[in-house]
Design a protein around this motif. Sequence first.
Motif, PDB file in Angstrom:
ATOM      1  N   ASP A 198       0.973  -1.393   0.087  1.00  0.00           N
ATOM      2  CA  ASP A 198      -0.058   0.037  -0.053  1.00  0.00           C
ATOM      3  C   ASP A 198       0.839   1.323   0.090  1.00  0.00           C
ATOM      4  O   ASP A 198       0.473   2.244  -0.709  1.00  0.00           O
ATOM      5  CB  ASP A 198      -0.995  -0.012   1.221  1.00  0.00           C
ATOM      6  CG  ASP A 198      -1.912  -1.022   1.259  1.00  0.00           C
ATOM      7  OD1 ASP A 198      -2.218  -1.610   0.106  1.00  0.00           O
ATOM      8  OD2 ASP A 198      -2.281  -1.682   2.458  1.00  0.00           O
ATOM      9  N   ARG A 199       1.998   1.356   0.976  1.00  0.00           N
ATOM     10  CA  ARG A 199       2.927   2.446   0.986  1.00  0.00           C
ATOM     11  C   ARG A 199       3.582   2.691  -0.248  1.00  0.00           C
ATOM     12  O   ARG A 199       3.818   3.662  -0.688  1.00  0.00           O
ATOM     13  CB  ARG A 199       3.736   2.463   2.160  1.00  0.00           C
ATOM     14  CG  ARG A 199       2.811   2.443   3.280  1.00  0.00           C
ATOM     15  CD  ARG A 199       3.767   2.614   4.595  1.00  0.00           C
ATOM     16  NE  ARG A 199       3.103   2.566   5.895  1.00  0.00           N
ATOM     17  CZ  ARG A 199       2.463   3.663   6.448  1.00  0.00           C
ATOM     18  NH1 ARG A 199       2.304   4.766   5.552  1.00  0.00           N
ATOM     19  NH2 ARG A 199       1.698   3.647   7.528  1.00  0.00           N
ATOM     20  N   ARG A 200       3.641   1.470  -0.992  1.00  0.00           N
ATOM     21  CA  ARG A 200       4.585   1.538  -2.252  1.00  0.00           C
ATOM     22  C   ARG A 200       4.043   2.392  -3.223  1.00  0.00           C
ATOM     23  O   ARG A 200       4.562   3.018  -4.195  1.00  0.00           O
ATOM     24  CB  ARG A 200       4.844   0.058  -2.680  1.00  0.00           C
ATOM     25  CG  ARG A 200       5.953   0.076  -3.820  1.00  0.00           C
ATOM     26  CD  ARG A 200       6.067  -1.413  -3.940  1.00  0.00           C
ATOM     27  NE  ARG A 200       6.717  -2.110  -2.784  1.00  0.00           N
ATOM     28  CZ  ARG A 200       6.971  -3.402  -2.661  1.00  0.00           C
ATOM     29  NH1 ARG A 200       6.386  -4.146  -3.636  1.00  0.00           N
ATOM     30  NH2 ARG A 200       7.149  -3.903  -1.661  1.00  0.00           N
ATOM     31  N   TYR A 201       2.692   2.310  -3.382  1.00  0.00           N
ATOM     32  CA  TYR A 201       1.869   2.735  -4.698  1.00  0.00           C
ATOM     33  C   TYR A 201       0.998   3.997  -4.056  1.00  0.00           C
ATOM     34  O   TYR A 201       0.748   4.757  -4.776  1.00  0.00           O
ATOM     35  CB  TYR A 201       0.902   1.774  -5.095  1.00  0.00           C
ATOM     36  CG  TYR A 201       1.706   0.526  -5.673  1.00  0.00           C
ATOM     37  CD1 TYR A 201       2.188   0.677  -6.704  1.00  0.00           C
ATOM     38  CD2 TYR A 201       1.664  -0.664  -5.108  1.00  0.00           C
ATOM     39  CE1 TYR A 201       2.996  -0.430  -7.621  1.00  0.00           C
ATOM     40  CE2 TYR A 201       2.339  -1.689  -5.591  1.00  0.00           C
ATOM     41  CZ  TYR A 201       2.874  -1.639  -6.827  1.00  0.00           C
ATOM     42  OH  TYR A 201       3.501  -2.479  -7.500  1.00  0.00           O
ATOM     43  N   LEU A 202       0.753   4.157  -2.556  1.00  0.00           N
ATOM     44  CA  LEU A 202      -0.018   5.048  -2.434  1.00  0.00           C
ATOM     45  C   LEU A 202       0.842   5.926  -0.984  1.00  0.00           C
ATOM     46  O   LEU A 202       0.614   5.220   0.182  1.00  0.00           O
ATOM     47  CB  LEU A 202      -1.442   4.788  -1.880  1.00  0.00           C
ATOM     48  CG  LEU A 202      -2.447   4.231  -3.015  1.00  0.00           C
ATOM     49  CD1 LEU A 202      -3.642   3.719  -2.425  1.00  0.00           C
ATOM     50  CD2 LEU A 202      -2.733   5.554  -3.890  1.00  0.00           C
ATOM     51  N   PRO A 203       1.654   6.779  -1.319  1.00  0.00           N
ATOM     52  CA  PRO A 203       2.572   7.329  -0.070  1.00  0.00           C
ATOM     53  C   PRO A 203       1.593   8.225   1.036  1.00  0.00           C
ATOM     54  O   PRO A 203       2.065   8.421   1.838  1.00  0.00           O
ATOM     55  CB  PRO A 203       3.486   7.986  -0.855  1.00  0.00           C
ATOM     56  CG  PRO A 203       2.801   8.680  -2.101  1.00  0.00           C
ATOM     57  CD  PRO A 203       2.192   7.447  -2.467  1.00  0.00           C
ATOM     58  N   ASN A 204       0.533   8.624   0.646  1.00  0.00           N
ATOM     59  CA  ASN A 204      -0.254   9.430   1.307  1.00  0.00           C
ATOM     60  C   ASN A 204      -1.275   8.419   2.372  1.00  0.00           C
ATOM     61  O   ASN A 204      -1.944   7.749   1.967  1.00  0.00           O
ATOM     62  CB  ASN A 204      -1.282  10.301   0.504  1.00  0.00           C
ATOM     63  CG  ASN A 204      -2.033  11.175   1.544  1.00  0.00           C
ATOM     64  OD1 ASN A 204      -3.161  11.021   2.037  1.00  0.00           O
ATOM     65  ND2 ASN A 204      -1.664  12.531   1.406  1.00  0.00           N
ATOM     66  N   ASP A 205      -1.081   8.749   3.665  1.00  0.00           N
ATOM     67  CA  ASP A 205      -1.719   7.972   4.701  1.00  0.00           C
ATOM     68  C   ASP A 205      -3.207   7.977   4.617  1.00  0.00           C
ATOM     69  O   ASP A 205      -4.053   7.057   4.813  1.00  0.00           O
ATOM     70  CB  ASP A 205      -1.446   8.201   6.201  1.00  0.00           C
ATOM     71  CG  ASP A 205      -0.222   7.641   6.425  1.00  0.00           C
ATOM     72  OD1 ASP A 205       0.486   6.898   5.516  1.00  0.00           O
ATOM     73  OD2 ASP A 205       0.478   7.880   7.501  1.00  0.00           O
ATOM     74  N   ARG A 206      -3.772   9.388   4.200  1.00  0.00           N
ATOM     75  CA  ARG A 206      -5.199   9.457   4.367  1.00  0.00           C
ATOM     76  C   ARG A 206      -5.799   8.594   2.970  1.00  0.00           C
ATOM     77  O   ARG A 206      -6.859   7.988   3.126  1.00  0.00           O
ATOM     78  CB  ARG A 206      -5.535  10.948   4.140  1.00  0.00           C
ATOM     79  CG  ARG A 206      -5.191  11.786   5.291  1.00  0.00           C
ATOM     80  CD  ARG A 206      -6.046  11.386   6.280  1.00  0.00           C
ATOM     81  NE  ARG A 206      -5.740  11.924   7.560  1.00  0.00           N
ATOM     82  CZ  ARG A 206      -6.593  11.900   8.813  1.00  0.00           C
ATOM     83  NH1 ARG A 206      -7.368  10.614   8.792  1.00  0.00           N
ATOM     84  NH2 ARG A 206      -5.835  12.337   9.960  1.00  0.00           N
ATOM     85  N   ALA A 207      -5.140   8.539   1.742  1.00  0.00           N
ATOM     86  CA  ALA A 207      -5.646   7.707   0.732  1.00  0.00           C
ATOM     87  C   ALA A 207      -5.478   6.206   1.188  1.00  0.00           C
ATOM     88  O   ALA A 207      -6.409   5.638   0.581  1.00  0.00           O
ATOM     89  CB  ALA A 207      -4.587   8.271  -0.451  1.00  0.00           C
TER      90      ALA A 207
END
Length: 253
Positions: A53-62
Motif C-alpha cells: 500500500d505504501r509503495r503505491y500510495l504514499p499518502n496515509d489518508r488515501a
Amino acid sequence: MEEKGLRLGDSQMKSQGTRMIQTGKDGKKRNAMDVIRCRAYDNYLNSFIKMEDRRYLPNDRAIQQLVRLRSTVGTIVMTPSQFKDAHFSPLGSFFYFSEQNIANDPLTIALAEREKPNAFKTLSTIIFVSTRDSKGFSVSGYIDLEQSLRSFKTVGVKSHPWAEIFAGHRRLEPDQQDLSFISWNNGKVFYNDSDNYKIIPDAVKGLSFLYKGDGSILTIEKYITEEHSLCTFIDSPKHGSAVIYDHRIRRKM
C-alpha cells in the motif's frame, strides 16, 4: 491499584476534555477526547496497511480510504461509530470482553474465562499461538495476556485488536512486540520482557519466564512434559493451535 489509576486518568481526561480545544485537519474544532478518538481510529486503520500500500500510495489518508473499502477474508473493518462503541463505551477502558458477546471458539472462550482473574492479579496467563499471519506465513509466539489486554484498553498503545478477536472478526496473531515471536518464513526470532515477565533462556531447561510479581519461574518444557494441571492445549478452527499457561500468583510476604 493499577486499574484505579487508569480510571482516575480517564476521568481527569474527560473533565479536562471540554477545556482543551484543538483544530482538526478538516478545520473543525475538537476537544481533547475527540482528538484521542480520532488518533485511536487512525491507529486502528493503520494496522491494516500493508507494505504494498505504501509503495503505491504514499499518502496515509488515501491508504486509509482504501482500507475501509478493501475486504479481506475473515476480517471486518469497523466504521468510526463501531470503533467508538467498542473502545469508548460508558465504562471507558474498564469494560470486560468476558461480559460481552464473544465468538463461539474454544480459544476466545478460554481467554474470556481468564480475563478478570488476570485483571485482578490472581492469575497470570501466557498464550502460545501457532498460526498464519495476514500474508499466509506461519508464525508463532508467546503472549502476556494481561499486558496485551491492558495495552489494548489504553488508548494509543499498539497491541492486539482484542475487541475484534473476541468478536471473531480477527485472528490472534503473535507479533514482534510479544514475549517471543518467530517468523518461520525468514527464521527471525524476537524476545521481549513484559511488565509481568522476564525472559530466561536456558540451554538445559529450555525457555522459561520469571513472573516479576512473586519471583516464580514458569518452565515451558516442565509444564508440557509433566502434564501440568495449569497447562491447557487448544485447537481452534479460527486461531490455529494454542497452549495456555496459567500461573496462580503468590503474594509476597
